[in-house]
Design a protein around this motif. Sequence first.
Motif, PDB file in Angstrom:
ATOM      1  N   ASN A  62       0.856  -1.179   0.000  1.00 43.95           N
ATOM      2  CA  ASN A  62       0.000   0.000   0.000  1.00 43.95           C
ATOM      3  C   ASN A  62       0.897   1.235   0.000  1.00 43.95           C
ATOM      4  O   ASN A  62       1.447   1.625   1.023  1.00 43.95           O
ATOM      5  CB  ASN A  62      -0.913  -0.010   1.224  1.00 43.95           C
ATOM      6  CG  ASN A  62      -1.911   1.116   1.189  1.00 43.95           C
ATOM      7  OD1 ASN A  62      -1.700   2.132   0.529  1.00 43.95           O
ATOM      8  ND2 ASN A  62      -3.001   0.948   1.913  1.00 43.95           N
ATOM      9  N   LEU A  63       1.068   1.838  -1.171  1.00 44.37           N
ATOM     10  CA  LEU A  63       1.961   2.986  -1.292  1.00 44.37           C
ATOM     11  C   LEU A  63       1.447   4.214  -0.550  1.00 44.37           C
ATOM     12  O   LEU A  63       2.225   5.095  -0.214  1.00 44.37           O
ATOM     13  CB  LEU A  63       2.212   3.298  -2.765  1.00 44.37           C
ATOM     14  CG  LEU A  63       2.924   2.183  -3.537  1.00 44.37           C
ATOM     15  CD1 LEU A  63       3.056   2.553  -5.007  1.00 44.37           C
ATOM     16  CD2 LEU A  63       4.274   1.860  -2.929  1.00 44.37           C
ATOM     17  N   GLN A  64       0.137   4.265  -0.267  1.00 48.11           N
ATOM     18  CA  GLN A  64      -0.406   5.385   0.501  1.00 48.11           C
ATOM     19  C   GLN A  64       0.029   5.309   1.964  1.00 48.11           C
ATOM     20  O   GLN A  64       0.041   6.318   2.660  1.00 48.11           O
ATOM     21  CB  GLN A  64      -1.919   5.422   0.390  1.00 48.11           C
ATOM     22  CG  GLN A  64      -2.394   5.764  -1.006  1.00 48.11           C
ATOM     23  CD  GLN A  64      -3.905   5.728  -1.126  1.00 48.11           C
ATOM     24  OE1 GLN A  64      -4.578   5.034  -0.376  1.00 48.11           O
ATOM     25  NE2 GLN A  64      -4.426   6.475  -2.078  1.00 48.11           N
ATOM     26  N   LYS A  65       0.368   4.119   2.434  1.00 45.92           N
ATOM     27  CA  LYS A  65       0.822   3.942   3.811  1.00 45.92           C
ATOM     28  C   LYS A  65       2.341   3.798   3.890  1.00 45.92           C
ATOM     29  O   LYS A  65       2.879   3.566   4.958  1.00 45.92           O
ATOM     30  CB  LYS A  65       0.188   2.697   4.425  1.00 45.92           C
ATOM     31  CG  LYS A  65      -1.299   2.807   4.649  1.00 45.92           C
ATOM     32  CD  LYS A  65      -1.791   1.549   5.327  1.00 45.92           C
ATOM     33  CE  LYS A  65      -3.248   1.608   5.665  1.00 45.92           C
ATOM     34  NZ  LYS A  65      -3.685   0.371   6.338  1.00 45.92           N
ATOM     35  N   SER A  66       3.017   3.921   2.771  1.00 40.96           N
ATOM     36  CA  SER A  66       4.463   3.727   2.723  1.00 40.96           C
ATOM     37  C   SER A  66       5.165   5.062   2.614  1.00 40.96           C
ATOM     38  O   SER A  66       4.611   6.040   2.127  1.00 40.96           O
ATOM     39  CB  SER A  66       4.834   2.867   1.512  1.00 40.96           C
ATOM     40  OG  SER A  66       4.192   1.624   1.576  1.00 40.96           O
ATOM     41  N   GLU A  67       6.417   5.085   3.070  1.00 36.15           N
ATOM     42  CA  GLU A  67       7.198   6.304   2.919  1.00 36.15           C
ATOM     43  C   GLU A  67       8.676   5.969   2.847  1.00 36.15           C
ATOM     44  O   GLU A  67       9.114   4.910   3.273  1.00 36.15           O
ATOM     45  CB  GLU A  67       6.933   7.299   4.037  1.00 36.15           C
ATOM     46  CG  GLU A  67       7.553   6.975   5.359  1.00 36.15           C
ATOM     47  CD  GLU A  67       7.272   8.059   6.397  1.00 36.15           C
ATOM     48  OE1 GLU A  67       8.240   8.717   6.807  1.00 36.15           O
ATOM     49  OE2 GLU A  67       6.111   8.233   6.776  1.00 36.15           O
TER      50      GLU A  67
END
Length: 83
Positions: A62-67
């Motif tokens: 989940n790229l929205q939860k990744s950094e």
Amino acid sequence: MLIKDAKKKGDVHEVKLCMDAPIVSHLLLIDDSFFFFRADEREVVVRRFLDDYVATSGKYINLQKSEVTISRNVDQGLKNDVI
């Protein structure tokens, strides 16, 4: 296994997060994974590991939860290349 093999080949190096900490390349928790690598064009193989993980496991990232966090000591041009 991909990270372990890359460390043996010298493609990925463990890093020391602070003076008294052990060196690490990754931390795998129950539902989180942390990857640590040098800000170096040669070590962007971590992205390939993630792509391989998705392809073989059927899970997704989940790229929205990744950094991505890069040390402030890294040159801006290199930061752009790594990300």
